[in-house]
Design an enzyme around this catalytic site. Sequence first.
Site, mmCIF file in Angstrom:
data_model
loop_
_atom_site.group_PDB
_atom_site.id
_atom_site.type_symbol
_atom_site.label_atom_id
_atom_site.label_comp_id
_atom_site.label_asym_id
_atom_site.label_seq_id
_atom_site.Cartn_x
_atom_site.Cartn_y
_atom_site.Cartn_z
ATOM 1 N N SER A 81 43.542 -23.238 10.901
ATOM 2 C CA SER A 81 43.908 -24.541 10.333
ATOM 3 C C SER A 81 42.991 -25.696 10.691
ATOM 4 C CB SER A 81 45.350 -24.885 10.727
ATOM 5 O OG SER A 81 46.241 -23.991 10.102
ATOM 6 N N SER B 225 46.265 -25.833 7.807
ATOM 7 C CA SER B 225 47.341 -26.788 7.629
ATOM 8 C C SER B 225 46.973 -28.209 8.054
ATOM 9 C CB SER B 225 48.564 -26.322 8.421
ATOM 10 O OG SER B 225 48.275 -26.270 9.814
ATOM 11 N N LYS C 3 47.138 -35.075 13.495
ATOM 12 C CA LYS C 3 48.014 -34.238 12.673
ATOM 13 C C LYS C 3 49.472 -34.468 13.038
ATOM 14 C CE LYS C 3 48.329 -29.279 11.469
ATOM 15 N NZ LYS C 3 47.681 -27.961 11.758
#
Length: 396
Positions: free
Chosen positions: A137, A113, A36
Amino acid sequence: MNETTTKDTRVYCIQGPSNLTATAEGVLSELTFVFKDLFDVKGYTTGAGNPAWLTSHEPAQQTASLIKKLLGQGANCVGRVQTDELAYSLNGQNIHYGTPVNPLAPGCLPGGSSSGSAVAVANGEADFSIGTDTGGSVRVPASYCGLFGLRPTLGKLALDNTFELAKSFDTAGVFSKDLTMLSTVFNVLVEQKQLGQKATTLYLDSTLANQLSPQRLSGLKHWCVEANIELLSCNLLADTEQTLDGLSLLFRTIQGFEIIEGHDAWLTEHGDSLDPSIMQRVIWARTITQQQYIEAKEQQHTFQQKLLSLFDEMHGLWILPTTPGGPPALTMAGDELAEYRSQLMGLTSIAGLAGFPQLHLPMQGLTEGPCGFSLMSIADKEADLIETGFSLWQGE
């Protein structure tokens, strides 16, 4: 440092790295992963899902230790992947880079996210991925994209050289299509093999059970029968004197205050670069007072202690729906999506507020779309969640 790439920029970050070669042989040799856009890699700039963040920060001086551990055990990195802006969303949408296509439900949100982390694995472009989970997330995109997803105990995995959203809740987590692989990756990241014990009893809150579709509840009961696990009803929310709405607000209060505490100067200068829906959360977060934050932290501690007491009485694991249902449609109206987010955060905030580990197990063939259930336990019992997950999944 920019790298040209033909990869889907809704999923992969243009600033790179597009590849990182393993630094040694190990238990992850020949496996690939993505990470990420919150984890630093030396010589590259972390973008946190926002172009203004990318241009207002310098290349990293160090690489996050989680990435170094993976490379040191033989895994090859095949890219940095997108996140919702500043990781302050659960949708998987990004107005700057686009919304990654959910491979299992193309007309629906991929979840965020850690959207890129989930989509890259669901697409088969990486064997596993690492993301972060503050308010859900890892768990939410795992649910929407049909993956196994682990949010470990708070503080279990190192977050050095990583973007901080809210210190009370930030955790690193793992995605994979394969639970054995997820377990192996987790053991690499904690640098020890954990031996787990299968639970013989699972507890499902009666309020949450009443909200489930008949198909999902029937599937869960089938799992438990096949795994020879007893499924019992409990009153988790009532016993802690909480509601999902109350937990959602409590979580968002602590999270919001800490976001402003950590990033207010940057947000003041660059707030106009944010998605308006995320900026609305920033505006609300700025209204939270120090006293409200202190009181919320006290309520958090009380909630955690009540959960610990209940766990001691139950002698089993909790099972809960990871998300209210399948992923929302991309066309869902903004006000409806905001209301849904609050409901969703009521579910995800239970483990977040307690600091407990939670493992999402995907359930296949549901008419409501990809979703499933999670196992949750007290701190440092990830191996028990995984071992119990193996038993349930074999009944699929």
